[in-house]
Write an enzyme that holds these catalytic residues in place. Structure first.
Site, short mmCIF file in Angstrom:
data_model
loop_
_atom_site.label_atom_id
_atom_site.label_comp_id
_atom_site.label_asym_id
_atom_site.label_seq_id
_atom_site.Cartn_x
_atom_site.Cartn_y
_atom_site.Cartn_z
N ASP A 59 0.81 -1.23 0.00
CA ASP A 59 0.00 0.00 0.00
C ASP A 59 0.84 1.27 0.00
OD1 ASP A 59 -2.16 1.68 0.09
OD2 ASP A 59 -2.57 1.39 2.22
N ASP A 288 -1.71 5.43 -5.48
CA ASP A 288 -2.13 4.53 -4.41
C ASP A 288 -2.28 3.09 -4.91
OD1 ASP A 288 -3.18 3.36 -2.18
OD2 ASP A 288 -4.96 4.63 -2.07
#
Ligand SMILES: *[C@@H]1O[C@H](CO)[C@@H](O)[C@H](O)[C@H]1NC(C)=O
Ligand SMILES: *[C@@H]1O[C@H](CO)[C@@H](O)[C@H](O)[C@H]1NC(C)=O
Ligand SMILES: *[C@@H]1O[C@H](CO)[C@@H](O)[C@H](O)[C@H]1NC(C)=O
Ligand SMILES: *[C@@H]1O[C@H](CO)[C@@H](O)[C@H](O)[C@H]1NC(C)=O
Ligand SMILES: *[C@@H]1O[C@H](CO)[C@@H](O)[C@H](O)[C@H]1NC(C)=O
Ligand SMILES: *[C@@H]1O[C@H](CO)[C@@H](O)[C@H](O)[C@H]1NC(C)=O
Ligand SMILES: *[C@@H]1O[C@H](CO)[C@@H](O)[C@H](O)[C@H]1NC(C)=O
Ligand SMILES: *[C@@H]1O[C@H](CO)[C@@H](O)[C@H](O)[C@H]1NC(C)=O
Ligand SMILES: *[C@@H]1O[C@H](CO)[C@@H](O)[C@H](O)[C@H]1NC(C)=O
Ligand SMILES: *[C@@H]1O[C@H](CO)[C@@H](O)[C@H](O)[C@H]1NC(C)=O
Ligand SMILES: *[C@@H]1O[C@H](CO)[C@@H](O)[C@H](O)[C@H]1NC(C)=O
Ligand SMILES: *[C@@H]1O[C@H](CO)[C@@H](O)[C@H](O)[C@H]1NC(C)=O
Length: 445
Positions: A59, A288
């Site tokens: 992430d 992201d």
């Protein structure tokens, strides 16, 4: 500014003078193969914590590394009732205290993503990836979580800036204020660099994934180097910007870098055969890898979704665009630095349960929190590039990935999708996003 200039000038001669006395530490690089889960929407990497190896969600949109502890409590995010561990969807493999575990008694771990909350203890543990090992890294040992797993991972590997880390003073008892009172610490890769183990950057090359396979090869993540994929030799370089739209309290009152934000210069969409449209209004967005939808301004997403053949249609309940699973996607490119990066058409359509498909482009107004709107460039983009995240130079570099289905010129292909796949769980991590995606998944399930 004056201080910075002074330091820059002083550092040169000092470094030179000291160089011959300082033994040079050799940094190394290491590559991990990723697993793509949930039909190419979630990407996991192997990470060893203590004496166990786990898959953790990769992430770039958060900064903590956490793992679920044996015997953790799973909490339904809708009604806050305790539900069976299985319903949290994490892998059955959970963390057991090892000899290298050291509890931090004056801190707790508590993080809030869009998809929910994870909390527990903060500890120092030995953490390694691909043979690069840090003896005492701060990690979250979570004993309490909302459902956020993907059936394969046991937690998450946070790769953004220190300002987003989520340790708190031990007297913090409310789980509704995890965006406040942060005890900021250095995330894993920062510690690896600080200890001279890696150069201060990592790179990602997410794989194009088959739409109908729940679990597949996910590409590569490399620490201190480039992943082993063919790519254009030309890299676009963009500075990492302070994210404009997040409030100051989100980053402990400091105006500092947090997400991997940059300015998108312009957007190109349509068909290069007859009608290619360019919107040259620039905007800020962050990269992201933990987000499978790219959330961009309405004025961009609406016309692009209308150009699918047949067109994708807005669904007000989910905030997403529903599209025919075998639709042909338009060409879509976004410009970062001096290049425009096109998306392979197959990366613009996700299949969910019951044969419903959604466009991977949605409006950033759907993820706004009050008057805060964040543009997010997610997985669809990352499947098409080699992306380098450099926290030493505070810049990102992107090169076009070369593959058999995509030419350097940005020729897009639309892959007919096989029905029957399902995207069962909401595994989205970032801020305020999971809440509404959760609604969508419930409706589609
Ligand atoms: C969570 O709670 C909601 C509302 O009570 C319920 O509809 C849902 O089935 C629950 N989910 C799980 C996994 O128990
Ligand atoms: C958050 O706090 C509320 C109120 O104390 C509680 O009901 C809920 O279970 C907590 N959620 C999690 C994920 O721990
Ligand atoms: C890890 O270390 C703990 C504590 O020393 C030990 O009880 C456990 O068996 C070890 N687990 C593995 C997988 O080696
Ligand atoms: C998790 O650990 C903390 C700290 O020991 C404790 O206060 C909390 O009650 C535990 N939560 C659960 C759900 O076991
Ligand atoms: C975990 O174990 C249970 C019971 O053994 C099993 O039903 C479930 O499929 C397992 N889950 C995963 C993600 O492996
Ligand atoms: C926790 O303790 C610190 C220092 O004593 C104090 O400033 C803070 O207000 C306390 N926080 C809570 C939630 O009680
Ligand atoms: C997915 O689709 C491909 C191409 O149509 C096919 O070869 C493959 O067997 C399918 N896989 C599954 C799991 O259905
Ligand atoms: C890269 O391209 C070359 C030449 O086309 C090919 O031989 C090689 O297998 C490719 N490598 C990878 C990792 O795809
Ligand atoms: C070209 O595309 C734009 C945006 O999709 C549309 O407004 C315009 O009418 C199209 N022009 C032609 C000639 O098709
Ligand atoms: C271009 O995009 C911006 C948002 O980035 C929007 O405000 C503007 O209306 C768009 N222009 C056109 C012509 O669609
Ligand atoms: C769009 O961005 C590309 C890549 O940065 C650049 O070459 C081009 O000049 C830009 N076009 C406009 C109209 O701004
Ligand atoms: C895309 O690539 C195919 C095959 O290489 C080629 O036939 C086609 O003309 C290309 N289309 C465009 C718009 O460049």
């Amino acid at each position: 500014m004056l201080l910075l200039q002074f330091l820059t000038i002083a550092a040169g001669p000092l470094a030179l003078a000291g160089a011959k006395y300082i033994p040079t530490r050799r940094t190394s690089s290491t590559t991990s193969a990723l697993i793509a889960t949930q039909y190419g929407t979630v990407f996991d990497a192997p990470v060893t914590i203590g004496n166990q190896t786990f898959m953790l969600l990769v992430d770039t949109g958060s900064s903590d590394t956490y793992v679920m502890q044996a015997g953790y409590t799973c909490i339904n995010s809708t009604d806050n009732l305790v539900i069976p561990e299985l319903d949290c969807f994490y892998a059955n493999k959970t963390y057991h205290k090892s000899k290298t575990y050291h509890h931090l008694s004056n801190e707790i771990f508590g993080v809030q993503y869009g998809a929910g909350i994870a909390s527990g203890l903060m500890a120092y543990e030995q953490v390694s990836m691909g043979g690069i090992s840090v003896k005492a890294q701060k990690v979250g040992i979570s004993n309490d979580s909302n459902p956020m797993g993907d059936g394969v991972n046991s937690g998450l590997l946070g790769l953004a800036y220190p300002s987003l880390t989520s340790a708190h003073p031990a007297n913090q008892t409310s789980n509704s204020t995890y965006w406040h009172d942060r005890l900021v610490y250095n995330p894993l890769l920062y510690t690896m660099h600080e200890q001279g183990l890696i150069d201060p950057y990592f790179s990602l090359a997410l794989a194009h994934t088959p739409q109908n396979e729940s679990t597949s090869f996910g590409g590569y993540m490399t620490l201190g180097g480039l992943p082993p994929v063919n790519h254009s030799s030309h890299f676009s370089t963009v500075p990492v910007e302070i994210t404009d739209n997040i409030p100051l309290w989100f980053t402990s009152g400091k105006k500092v870098r947090s997400y991997w934000s940059a300015t998108v210069k312009n957007i190109t969409y349509g068909s290069s055969l007859n009608n290619l449209t360019m919107n040259s209004t620039s905007f800020q967005a962050f990269i992201d890898s933990g987000n499978y939808i790219s959330y961009l301004p309405d004025a961009i997403v609406d016309p692009i979704n209308a150009l699918f053949s047949p067109p994708a249609t807005y669904d007000s309940d989910s905030g997403l665009y529903i599209v025919d699973c075998s639709a042909k996607a338009p060409e879509f490119g976004l410009s970062l630095g001096d290049q425009t990066f096109y998306h392979d058409g197959s990366d613009l359509i996700y299949q969910t349960s019951e044969g419903i498909c959604v466009s991977s482009l949605a409006s950033s107004s759907e993820v706004s929190l009050g008057d805060i709107t964040l543009n997010i460039i997610g997985v669809p983009f990352l499947k098409n590039v080699v992306a380098v995240f450099d926290f030493g130079k505070n810049e990102m570099r992107f090169a076009k990935k070369l593959s058999s289905t995509q030419s350097v010129s940005g020729n897009t292909t639309s892959t007919p999708l096989v029905s029957g796949a399902s995207m069962q769980h909401n595994s989205r991590y970032g801020i305020v996003i999971g809440l509404f995606l959760g609604v969508m998944i419930l409706q589609m399930a």
